[in-house]
Design an enzyme around this catalytic site. Structure first.
Site: not given
Ligand SMILES: [Zn+2]
Ligand SMILES: CNc1nc2cc(C(N)=O)ccc2[nH]1
Length: 374
Positions: A311, A268, A337
């Site tokens: 993206c 983590d 992302h």
């Molecule tokens: Zn991405």
């Protein structure tokens, strides 16, 4: 009934990495895996639906923070943390031990527990193994962590030895105080700093208590990465092969790969979500500070090798604009992302283990990410 079980599927022929699967009352997850951090019952700026879409199967929440706000009683009244935050997969809660040592200044450790100040309003607080178990039982997490001391780095051998011995006594008290061993699995936390003899002592104390899983604590606290890798080298073999191994607070893409190679199953770290909120993204070609002026007219995606919806649909120029204007949507895009990037990286690590080529994968990933090989 043991609520947390581990299935060792195979080990990588090139390294010490293991492919496994952890079963919990809220579903199973493949390992090695990365757990997004949801400190205050939310993975900051992400919805549960978005976490599902990136295939997160377990998230972490912090006992210390939820104890202070909103209070474990409110979450218990809501039916537990899963219900409260509308997350139906696995949840791991840490014990508050680390926050007490990292967040609050005044603190006094004694056998009974730790006296310290609330980092929000300075009021005096007290945490103990019993209190940490009570809070996590109220939260209803699938995996709970024992209350331990995470000593500062560096620490003397003598300090570390007495700390390890107290952490082992606290671990026994946690087992005693744990009210729901049939539905919530309690992991012991191995301490001992950089000292092999103390790691051995801590591991053997905890293994004799037969926890369903083990964390390696006391790392990612400022030590050089060579020290972390060395400690992992001699600590993971001390832990049972048929139980999960969780390296706390790690980490960066290279540390995840190096940890998996040394037999770690669970990780983590706040890194991906924290750097996202100041406009920094992880990409297959290394870090990209998307708020940088040079991206003002760059209409390409954050990472041309990434298949995430950010993206596919948004440009660096647009995300830079949002971040510069402090628009929340910008932080949501960089966060999505970055989490997708690390979850995808762990999927590639699992595939490499399946195909006995994690050593080769490390070489090519490090090369492309721009990490100098040691
Ligand atoms: Zn991405
Ligand atoms: C971010 N680094 C980090 N080191 C940790 C150590 C512990 C621990 N209990 O030893 C817990 C959380 C941690 N996070």
């Amino acid at each position: 009934m043991i609520p947390i079980t581990y299935e060792l599927i195979k080990t990588d022929k090139q390294t010490g990495a293991r492919l496994g699967r952890v079963h919990t009352p809220h579903g199973s997850f493949d390992t090695p895996t990365f757990m997004p951090v949801g400190t205050l019952a939310t993975v900051k700026t992400m919805s549960p639906e978005e976490l599902h879409s990136m295939q997160a199967n377990i998230i972490l929440s912090n006992t210390y923070h939820l104890w202070l706000r909103p209070g474990e009683d409110i979450i218990e009244e809501a039916g537990g943390l899963h219900k409260f935050m509308n997350w139906d997969k696995a949840i791991l809660t840490d014990s508050g031990g680390f926050q007490v040592f990292s967040l609050s200044d005044m603190r006094q450790i004694e056998e009974k527990g730790v006296h310290f100040r609330n980092h929000l309003n300075g009021e005096k607080l007290f945490l103990s193994p019993e209190k940490a178990m009570h809070i996590q039982n109220a939260l209803g997490s699938d995996i709970m962590m024992a209350f331990d001391e995470c000593p500062p780095y560096p620490a003397t051998y003598d300090y570390m030895k007495s700390s390890v011995e107290r952490t082992s006594r606290w671990a026994e008290r946690c087992l005693e105080a744990h009210k729901r061993p049939d539905t919530q699995g309690l992991f012991g936390i191995v301490q001992g700093g950089e000292y092999e003899a103390l790691r051995k002592q801590s591991a053997s104390d905890l293994v004799s208590l037969d926890f369903p899983g083990y964390a390696i604590g006391g790392l990612s606290v400022g030590e050089p990465k060579e020290v972390m890798n060395q400690v992992l080298e001699f600590t993971t073999p001390l832990l049972p092969a048929n139980k999960p191994r969780y390296l706390m607070g790690v980490g960066s893409p290279d540390a995840l790969i190096d940890g998996a190679i040394r037999g770690v199953d669970m990780f983590d770290c706040v890194l991906p979500t924290r750097i996202a909120r100041n406009g920094t993204c992880m990409t297959s070609n290394g870090r990209l500070v998307v708020r940088n002026a040079k991206y003002a007219r760059d209409f390409t995606p954050i990472d041309e090798n990434c298949d995430c919806h950010v993206c596919k649909n948004y440009s660096r120029a647009y995300i830079r604009h949002l971040i510069k204007c402090n628009e929340t949507f910008g932080f949501r895009l960089t966060t999505y992302h970055n989490l997708h990037f690390l979850l995808k990286l762990m999927e590639q690590v699992r595939t490499a283990i399946k195909e006995d080529r994690l050593g080769d994968f490390k070489e090519s990933f490090f090369e492309q990410y721009g990490l100098n090989q040691e």
